[in-house]
Design an enzyme around this catalytic site. Structure first.
Site, PDB file in Angstrom:
ATOM      1  N   GLY A  40      10.524   1.699  -1.249  1.00  0.00           N
ATOM      2  CA  GLY A  40       9.703   1.236   0.026  1.00  0.00           C
ATOM      3  C   GLY A  40      10.328   0.869   1.240  1.00  0.00           C
ATOM      4  O   GLY A  40      10.879   2.305   1.631  1.00  0.00           O
ATOM      5  N   THR A  50       8.812   5.612  -6.542  1.00  0.00           N
ATOM      6  CA  THR A  50       9.246   6.969  -5.966  1.00  0.00           C
ATOM      7  C   THR A  50      10.158   6.782  -6.748  1.00  0.00           C
ATOM      8  O   THR A  50      10.517   6.257  -7.904  1.00  0.00           O
ATOM      9  CB  THR A  50       9.947   6.480  -4.467  1.00  0.00           C
ATOM     10  OG1 THR A  50       8.740   5.531  -3.976  1.00  0.00           O
ATOM     11  CG2 THR A  50      10.483   7.785  -3.949  1.00  0.00           C
TER      12      THR A  50
END
Length: 566
Positions: A457, A374
């Site tokens: 996460g 990410t």
């Protein structure tokens, strides 16, 4: 023997995170905050930050700069982002003096059913390959944000990335590390090796990387707009690629995609309004953690104290059980969000926290009965607009499926679905999966203060809550709040996959910098403590200093990041 190993890890964890004798007094900060009068950008790549600044200097809005930086990161940091993934954003609009949220997550293929998985012998959705792929929502998110808040034409916004994709850019150190880890497990998937390796290997640090296929794709999007991706030749090529390789994502799925403007959700933590987006993301878990901790005087306990670490871990356990039970696509399984983030509910749940012992198992609450890798980036412009944006392919480089000639990898976010029929995140056609990526924002007295995020996460809501606590309870500056050693609790019941409920208390992973006597006391309370390599997330932030009329930027010391202003 196990406890001996844990104690050795505890001693290693006690090594100081930073020098305590810095003249600024900020012992955890790896560098000073960046301060600028006009505008600011903070991203996980120095070149992406410079692109954002160039767009701002050319008269672009903070949204233009965020889109430009996100496009650049898809090229330069494909280990965490790209136009094959999803996007979420929070925007402070100085004209309306309010926050706007955008949920740019895509849905599952409409021709794929839960029954198909079961009939074909699957007890869980695979992590890679064609089956976990969902519709990518990032490009739609760019254009939705741009239509409302953009100032420059999209051609100008995407031009810097197109140029770098053709001419090349040097790969940075952390990105090279994660790229090298991804290649062995993804090389077998169609299109990956041809488009994301050099002679079958990941590019090394400093190597010039070019992606002419992505340059062509972005040029098409810049010229023809959003529909070039979702309804034109790109969509047709994606659909044909998956049809040829055992997948279900179709051109029709892409054509049906629509993102969604949503209202951010908040809680007040000691006079500061902390904002997150509602499910299908996990952002409200950060709000639940903060509500559970607010009754305790963390300031008097002190950063890194036994009480601080123990209470945070126990609050996280409670919030994450609700996360596993209630967070899902609201079109299929509406969550009682207002109740979940309420102070009353936190008081009820907080009664389960013991100051003396670590909980081995907890159950989700029942709020309905009471209710009738990410990337993250932040930008700010001269008008006062602030953007908090997060974007991901999931599992680093995503599914490994890279359609021929397009220069990007599709996300594997569908792995987050569950194949149990009675689960909120059970697979269904045209459904959005549970999402881990969350942007954050803090306001004070109705004014914007901090745009921030901590990618990574399940670390994300834990990280969001820790940033707020560091700023509010421990008076850290913006850089120090991100560089201070972090807490990561692992082992809670998950909202996805086939994981069992937590019954052993999980594992408390502590970053270097916590004292050995504190770690020993945590073990006495029943926590299993261990060292860990890298699950502590990546942080960027921008703050508005209203008193001095300037912007403050901070960037993650654990990544290749860079904050800069002008």
């Amino acid at each position: 023997m196990r406890h001996c190993l844990v104690l050795v890890a505890a001693v290693l964890l006690s090594l100081p995170a930073a020098a305590a004798d810095r003249i600024t007094g900020h012992m955890f900060a790896t560098r000073s905050e960046v301060i600028a009068p006009t505008a600011m950008a903070a991203t996980s790549h120095p070149l992406a930050t410079q692109i954002a600044l160039d767009i701002l200097k050319a008269g672009g809005s903070a949204v233009d700069a965020a889109i430009a930086a996100n496009a650049a990161l898809g090229l330069m940091e494909p280990t965490g982002s790209g136009i094959g993934g999803d996007l979420f954003a929070i925007v402070w609009d100085p004209q309306t003096q309010r926050l706007h949220g955008y949920n740019g997550s895509g849905r599952s293929p409409r021709s794929l059913t839960r029954e198909w998985f079961i009939e074909n012998g699957h007890d869980a959705i695979p992590s890679h390959g064609p089956l976990p792929v969902t519709v990518p929502g990032a490009v739609d998110g760019w254009f939705a944000l741009h239509d409302r808040f953009g100032r420059l034409p999209m051609r100008q916004v995407l031009a810097p990335t197109i140029r770098y994709a053709r001419e090349g850019h040097p790969v940075h150190e952390t990105i090279a590390h994660y790229w090298a880890r991804s290649v062995p497990r993804l090389s077998a998937f169609p299109g990956f090796s041809a488009q994301f390796t050099i002679d079958g290997r990941a590019p090394r640090k400093g190597k010039l990387w070019r992606n002419p296929n992505l340059a062509n794709t972005l040029e098409t999007i810049a010229r023809r707009g959003r529909d070039a991706f979702y309804k034109g030749e790109i969509a047709q090529r994606i659909g044909a690629f998956f049809a040829a390789h055992g997948g279900f994502l179709s051109a029709e799925d892409l054509a049906a995609h629509e993102g969604e403007w949503v209202d951010p959700v908040s809680t007040n933590y000691r006079g500061h309004d902390v904002w997150e987006l509602p499910p299908n993301g996990q952002g409200i878990a950060a709000l639940q953690i903060l509500n559970l901790l607010e009754p305790y005087d963390l300031r008097s306990f002190g950063f890194g104290s036994v009480e601080h670490l123990h209470l945070f871990t126990e609050a996280k356990k409670l919030a994450f059980e609700d996360r596993a039970r209630w967070y899902a696509d609201p079109a299929f399984h509406p969550a009682p969000v207002e109740r979940l983030v309420s102070k009353e509910y936190a008081r009820e749940r907080g009664a389960l926290i013991s100051m003396d012992r670590a909980a081995r198992s907890v159950e989700a609450g029942n709020p309905a009965l009471q209710q009738g890798d990410t990337i993250y980036l932040a930008t700010a412009d001269t008008s006062g607009m602030m953007v908090s944006l997060i974007q991901s392919n999931y599992r680093g480089m995503g599914s490994g499926m890279a359609p021929d000639g397009l220069g990007f990898i599709l996300q594997d976010r569908g792995e987050q679905f569950v194949l149990r029929a009675d689960h909120p995140n059970t697979y269904a056609p045209g459904k959005r999966p549970f999402h881990t990526i969350i942007p954050g924002f803090i306001t004070r007295d109705g004014k914007p203060w901090v745009s921030f995020g901590v990618m990574g996460g399940a670390m994300q809501p834990q990280g969001h809550a820790q940033i707020v606590i560091n700023l509010v309870d421990f008076d850290m500056n913006l850089q120090e709040a991100g560089d201070a050693p972090r807490i990561h609790h692992d082992g809670s019941t998950e909202p996805a996959g086939q994981a069992l409920a937590m019954n052993d208390g999980g594992v408390l992973e502590l970053e270097s910098g916590f004292r050995p006597e504190v770690i020993r006391e945590l073990m006495r309370k029943g926590h299993v403590v261990r060292s860990a390599d890298g699950p502590f997330g990546g942080y960027q932030a921008i703050a508005r200093d209203h008193e001095n009329g300037v912007w403050i930027g901070a960037s993650e010391s654990r990544k290749d990041g860079h904050a800069a202003g002008w």
